[in-house]
Design an enzyme around this catalytic site. Structure first.
Site, short mmCIF file in Angstrom:
data_model
loop_
_atom_site.label_atom_id
_atom_site.label_comp_id
_atom_site.label_asym_id
_atom_site.label_seq_id
_atom_site.Cartn_x
_atom_site.Cartn_y
_atom_site.Cartn_z
N ASP A 190 0.82 -1.21 0.00
CA ASP A 190 0.00 0.00 0.00
C ASP A 190 0.86 1.27 0.00
O ASP A 190 2.09 1.22 0.15
CB ASP A 190 -0.97 0.01 1.20
N ASP A 199 -7.99 -3.04 14.09
CA ASP A 199 -9.36 -3.28 13.63
C ASP A 199 -9.46 -4.45 12.65
O ASP A 199 -10.48 -4.64 12.01
CB ASP A 199 -9.94 -2.01 12.99
N HIS A 209 -7.59 -4.87 9.90
CA HIS A 209 -7.26 -4.62 8.50
C HIS A 209 -5.95 -5.30 8.10
O HIS A 209 -5.07 -5.51 8.92
CB HIS A 209 -7.21 -3.10 8.17
N GLU A 235 -9.82 -1.67 5.26
CA GLU A 235 -10.48 -1.43 6.53
C GLU A 235 -11.74 -2.30 6.64
O GLU A 235 -12.21 -2.83 5.64
CB GLU A 235 -10.85 0.06 6.63
#
Ligand code: F6R
Length: 262
Positions: A68, A137, A139, A144
């Site tokens: 990313d 979370d 990810h 996400e």
């Protein structure tokens, strides 16, 4: 089943990754490594660099694709993932810079950058080993919660939680953390032939339990690993603390024949 290996330290986890990748480089000198940024993979890169130098491995043809990149950060910015990958992977491992790719986060050309990136990965023959960290979370990459489990590389909005988690890289200033990114999709990541996810510390315990023992759901994007034929999750005691089947994971790894590898 996703293999879960519980280790004492990041170095121990890093050494397991590094042994697997060194073997791959010996077998396939132009192999394709999937690269992650963040703190979780750092010890793994250090351990790999050690083995490369000790064994004088030729890595000149090794190729790499990062997961990313932030959108709108100049590639020269010290916290752009291009800079981070150069600093933590390309230089210490001695890779050929031109063979290591990072998604294009330039807002002017980002529209088609995702499709182009997926095409480039496919043209390289796909990723052999993808290293992954995990967000608190759940990810992976910057997918996400709610991300399609079939997604390709595309633009995403970062959650406030992720921006808070990453503010430490921007002098603690949330305002400096970009709001958008371009990330390999879950579908892209799932095409890699071997996934190795690393997680350390209490903060990751819940996400790891959801990933390995929860239902497969886009609300915990990393849970897609349950559908991958070759996924390895390496965690320390703290990140493993909420796993129900811990004893079995330990038993299985302790009784694994040496020839089996990971
Ligand atoms: C980074 C990435 C993210 C991180 C995750 C965990 O390229 O894709 O998914 O792996 O945010 O970050 P750390 O390792 O810093 O806790």
């Amino acid at each position: 089943m996703t293999e879960v290996i519980i280790v004492h330290s990041q170095e121990e986890a890093g050494a397991i990754y590094a042994q697997a990748v060194a073997k791959l480089i010996e077998r396939k000198p132009d192999c394709v490594l999937g690269l992650a940024t963040g703190s979780s993979p750092l010890a793994a890169y250090r351990e790999l660099a050690k083995i490369i130098h000790e064994r004088h491995l030729d890595v000149s043809r090794v190729r790499g694709f990062a997961l990313d990149e932030y959108a709108g950060l100049e590639p020269e910015h010290p916290e752009s993932y291009r800079s981070v990958i150069t600093r933590t992977v390309v230089e210490p491992l001695g890779l050929t810079p031109e063979l290591v790719h990072v998604p294009n986060g330039n807002p002017d050309t980002i529209e088609h950058a995702g499709e182009e990136y997926d095409r480039a990965i496919a043209a390289a023959g796909g990723v052999d080993v993808q290293i992954l960290g995990i967000g608190t979370d759940g990810h992976i990459g910057f997918n996400e919660p709610g991300s399609s489990l079939a997604s390709g590389t595309r633009i995403k909005t970062l959650t406030e939680q992720t921006r808070e988690d990453n503010a430490r890289f921007f002098g603690g200033d949330m305002d400096k953390v970009p709001t958008h990114c371009i990330t390999q999709g879950i579908g892209t990541i799932m095409k890699a032939r071997h996934l190795i996810l690393l997680a350390f510390g209490d903060g990751k315990a819940e996400a790891i339990a959801e990933t390995v023992e929860g239902g497969v759901s886009s609300f915990c994007p990393a849970s897609a690993l349950q559908l991958h034929p070759h996924a390895t999750v390496i965690v320390d005691e703290k990140a493993a603390s909420k796993l129900r089947n811990k004893d079995y994971y330990r038993y299985a790894y302790d009784h694994k024949p040496a020839w089996q590898g990971i």
